[in-house]
Design an enzyme around this catalytic site. Structure first.
Site, PDB file in Angstrom:
ATOM      1  N   ASP A   1       0.861  -1.195   0.000  1.00 44.28           N
ATOM      2  CA  ASP A   1       0.000   0.000   0.000  1.00 44.28           C
ATOM      3  C   ASP A   1       0.892   1.237   0.000  1.00 44.28           C
ATOM      4  O   ASP A   1       2.104   1.133   0.091  1.00 44.28           O
ATOM      5  CB  ASP A   1      -0.856   0.005   1.282  1.00 44.28           C
TER       6      ASP A   1
ATOM      7  N   ASP B   1       0.896   3.609   2.337  1.00 49.53           N
ATOM      8  CA  ASP B   1       0.838   4.197   3.678  1.00 49.53           C
ATOM      9  C   ASP B   1      -0.171   5.339   3.666  1.00 49.53           C
ATOM     10  O   ASP B   1      -1.223   5.196   3.052  1.00 49.53           O
ATOM     11  CB  ASP B   1       2.247   4.621   4.150  1.00 49.53           C
TER      12      ASP B   1
END
Ligand code: AMP
Length: 360
Positions: free
Chosen positions: A144, A146
């Site tokens: 991802d 973050d």
């Protein structure tokens, strides 16, 4: 600490860790892998050392400038070239305490600090493995972005799990390939004979004659070296007298390039240029023919072993003086405790070695 110390007790020789990370860089996309090379430890409540007290005559401060094993990283990177998924060859991880994810402000701060990815596990484990003396590397799986980017959704556990599942197969394949490469190297390592106190007291001489006299091992060593240069144009291999002639000659044949001898003083018949250097057990001078190759030639330096790096650096300097381009330096063996690889890399030369003898 229990895991690392159990692995130590079991005689584990290498640790390859995996970790799900958030990406702090646009170019590290979800699904990409990163072979970590640095960490920032931002944990607060963990036991991060095996040293609980000052004990007399015991080293307490583990070196941590290069927390991940260079050799293991090199193997992971080489293995990754066989796959078509994206693997970033270096990256700094910041390890936070967790279990919560970061705020946007924290995430942006970590980017300013130079971190590329973020997780909750690796830094402390790498530090402990270093203290325990077990070579340690980590493959980070980016899941991802973050929470630093306002216009992407902040990280959720569901999103992390989904990409993580897809990544698992890739990581398993990469690790399996790496382990089989490590096994091949280990069997080559076993063929090298160590002669203590030769040519001087205190020197552990790594004798490759016991590898060279085995056709399969010699062949495999040269093949593994040449593999590293499959995508590199090399006009000439420069072998350093004397064992570098054997390695460099065989390598030149396999790479389809020419060969240039770099010799000790007074052996080359035509006009030469010279360089002085220091080595583990003395000093020396090497020479090359001033007309060894046309300016702009791409040259790979080859020798059996790099110790302090003095000899190889002198060879690189000779090549540069006659306007060659050094594309890399290849060795069968490196002795990392003597700092040669760093010396060459600081001078801007790429290095590659098959086998390490460290801490002995
Ligand atoms: P250095 O210039 O310190 O990197 O030394 C590398 C050169 O010295 C290579 O040509 C090696 O063949 C030789 N050498 C240095 N130390 C050793 C050792 N411990 N065992 C075998 N050869 C060595």
């Amino acid at each position: 600490r229990a895991n690392i110390s159990a692995l130590k007790e079991l005689g584990c020789t290498h640790i390859i860790a995996t970790t799900a990370v958030g990406s702090l860089r646009a170019e590290i996309k979800p699904g990409d892998l990163v072979i970590l090379d640095q960490f920032i430890d931002f944990t607060r409540h963990r036991h991060t050392t095996f040293h609980q007290a000052f004990l007399p005559h015991k080293p307490l401060h583990a070196a941590m400038a290069e927390p991940f094993s260079g050799h293991l990283r090199q193997e992971l990177i080489a293995a990754s070239l066989d796959f078509d998924f994206t693997t970033h060859q270096r990256g700094t991880v910041i390890t936070i305490e967790g279990p919560r994810f970061s705020t946007r402000a924290e995430s942006r701060l970590f980017r300013l600090w130079g971190a590329d990815v973020i997780n909750m596990s690796i830094a402390t484990e790498a530090a402990l493995a270093n203290e325990a003396g077990i070579p340690y590397a980590a493959v980070a799986m980016s899941t991802d972005y973050d929470s630093w980017e306002e216009n992407t959704e902040a990280v959720t556990w569901q999103a992390v799990l989904e990409v993580f599942r897809k990544n698992t197969e890739r990581v398993m394949a990469l690790i399996e390939r790496t382990i089989s490469r490590l096994a091949a190297r280990q069997s080559l390592r076993d063929k090298i004979r160590t002669v203590p106190n030769w040519p001087k007291p205190g020197i552990m001489f790594r004798d490759i004659t016991t590898l060279l006299n085995n056709a399969a091992a010699f062949g495999q060593a040269i093949e593994l070296l040449s593999e590293n240069y499959h995508n590199t144009q090399i006009d000439l291999v420069a072998g350093i007298e004397a064992r570098g002639f054997i390695i460099g000659g065989a390598l030149a044949k396999l790479l389809g390039s020419g060969f240039v001898p770099i010799r000790k003083q007074g052996k080359l018949p035509a006009a030469t240029i010279q360089e002085n250097y220091q080595l583990e057990y003395g000093a020396g001078r090497v020479e090359i023919h001033a007309d060894a190759f046309p300016a702009g030639s791409r040259v790979l330096v080859a020798d059996d072993l790099i110790a302090t790096g003095g000899t190889a650096l002198a060879a690189c300097n000779l090549i540069k003086q006659i306007h060659g381009e050094v594309v890399g330096c290849a060795f069968i063996i490196s002795l990392p405790d003597l700092g040669g690889i760093q010396k060459l890399e600081r001078a801007g030369y790429e290095t590659f070695s098959l086998i390490e003898f460290a801490g002995e």
